[in-house]
Structures are given as structure tokens and as C-alpha cells.
Design a protein around this motif. Sequence first.
Motif, PDB file in Angstrom:
ATOM      1  N   GLY A   1      39.856  35.605  43.377  1.00  0.00           N
ATOM      2  CA  GLY A   1      38.480  35.982  43.695  1.00  0.00           C
ATOM      3  C   GLY A   1      38.428  37.088  44.716  1.00  0.00           C
ATOM      4  N   THR A   2      39.470  37.253  45.495  1.00  0.00           N
ATOM      5  CA  THR A   2      39.496  38.295  46.509  1.00  0.00           C
ATOM      6  C   THR A   2      40.888  38.905  46.555  1.00  0.00           C
TER       7      THR A   2
ATOM      8  N   ILE B   1      31.333  51.309  55.909  1.00  0.00           N
ATOM      9  CA  ILE B   1      31.953  50.982  54.620  1.00  0.00           C
ATOM     10  C   ILE B   1      31.362  49.679  54.109  1.00  0.00           C
ATOM     11  N   ASP B   2      31.020  49.650  52.839  1.00  0.00           N
ATOM     12  CA  ASP B   2      30.446  48.464  52.208  1.00  0.00           C
ATOM     13  C   ASP B   2      31.397  47.277  52.366  1.00  0.00           C
ATOM     14  N   PRO B   3      30.956  46.177  52.994  1.00  0.00           N
ATOM     15  CA  PRO B   3      31.862  45.037  53.198  1.00  0.00           C
ATOM     16  C   PRO B   3      32.314  44.382  51.901  1.00  0.00           C
ATOM     17  N   SER B   4      31.604  44.606  50.792  1.00  0.00           N
ATOM     18  CA  SER B   4      32.026  43.994  49.528  1.00  0.00           C
ATOM     19  C   SER B   4      33.033  44.870  48.788  1.00  0.00           C
ATOM     20  N   ARG B   5      33.394  46.016  49.378  1.00  0.00           N
ATOM     21  CA  ARG B   5      34.364  46.910  48.737  1.00  0.00           C
ATOM     22  C   ARG B   5      35.690  46.171  48.575  1.00  0.00           C
ATOM     23  N   GLY B   6      36.237  46.178  47.393  1.00  0.00           N
ATOM     24  CA  GLY B   6      37.499  45.503  47.128  1.00  0.00           C
ATOM     25  C   GLY B   6      37.342  44.072  46.647  1.00  0.00           C
TER      26      GLY B   6
ATOM     27  N   ARG C   1      34.134  40.403  41.409  1.00  0.00           N
ATOM     28  CA  ARG C   1      33.401  39.232  40.911  1.00  0.00           C
ATOM     29  C   ARG C   1      33.183  39.446  39.418  1.00  0.00           C
ATOM     30  N   LEU C   2      33.965  38.749  38.623  1.00  0.00           N
ATOM     31  CA  LEU C   2      33.894  38.896  37.175  1.00  0.00           C
ATOM     32  C   LEU C   2      33.372  37.612  36.569  1.00  0.00           C
TER      33      LEU C   2
END
Length: 196
Positions: free
Chosen positions: A40-41, A115-120, A123-124
Motif C-alpha cells: 500500500g505504500t 511537495i504533495d504528501p501523497s506523492r509516492g 492506491r489501486l
Amino acid sequence: MYSSLVRAQNTFGFFTTVAGFLALVIALSDLIAPRTPSVGTIKTTNVQVTKQVFVYVTAEWPSVQPGHASSPSSNATNQAVIWDTIITSPSADHLQNIGPIAMKKLRKSAEGKSIDPSRGLLRLKNQKPKYQITHPSGRIAEAKDVTLRLHYNVQPWVGILTWNQDRDYGLWERLKGGVSKKFALPALKKKEGQKA
């Protein structure tokens, strides 16, 4: 003995020695940066030293022995990449294949923004495969014991190109999870009037 050519060679030799030593130090510094990826990460803790992370999903299933439709081969596994993506570090965004005017607009629009914290984070859900699964035999329908597996490849600017880790190495932790439950591929759809 002390001609201009000899001096140029000595200078170049010293330069390449220093450059090689610096590249070695940079490569070794990657070994002390902890990596703790999880399902997931996909996460690297120091994006300044990482050029990009290549993430992909494979479908894997055991090979079937020729002439034995139900008995799997003892040592062969089929594997096909069905989806992939590249996650670049913010410092590698200049590698995008865009023109100078578009890059100038991109930099101007990014000024003062964090920087966008959700970068990287991936979520599929209900993701369709990017690539079709094929097999040299042409027979893949109704394959049994198929699993999906998440893989990653860290590609630093300088240093070790690392693929999936199946165990912990110092501060680098192995990927926890990343394998689906076994399932069977569906049968081919037959057109009306076609014999089974």
C-alpha cells in the motif's frame, strides 16, 4: 618528462580519482538510509538520493507439464508483468520530456508550494491491467493458482540498483506482504454456435 601533455594527464588522472572516490562515497551513503516499504505504500526515507522507484505488479502461476493438463511442472513458474508505474523524486522532475516553455510554467506554478504528501503513495482499486498476459503455448485460460505480486526497483543517481528484497539488510527492510491470495483465470468466452 614534464611536458604539457604529462601535466594534463596527471591532472586528468587526479580528477578521475577524486570523482570516483566521491561517487563511491555517495553510493555507500545510500546503504545507511533506512528503507521501510510496505504493501500500500512504497516509501523511501531520503528522496534527495533517489532518482526514481519503478513499481510493477506481476501475475505468477505454475507451469503445467506438457501432456499432463492438471499436474504442475516441478520447477517452472510463469510470470507476466500486468501493471507498472514510475515514481520520481521531486528533484528528478526536470527529467520529464517537456519543452522549455512548459517547464518554465511548471516551475512558476510550483513556487512556494510544498511537495504533495501523497506523492509516492499508490492506491489501486479495480485497476485494469496495462499489459495483456500471453504465453508461448497460447494456452492461459483457466490457469490455476495464479497470484499477484508487487515488485519495486529503487534506482539511485549513483549507487546500488536494488530490486525486491526478500530479507532485511541493515536499515533496509524487506517488503511486507505484497502477494495476493491464489485464484484461477477465467475461461475464454465462446461465441454463440461455437462448439465446446
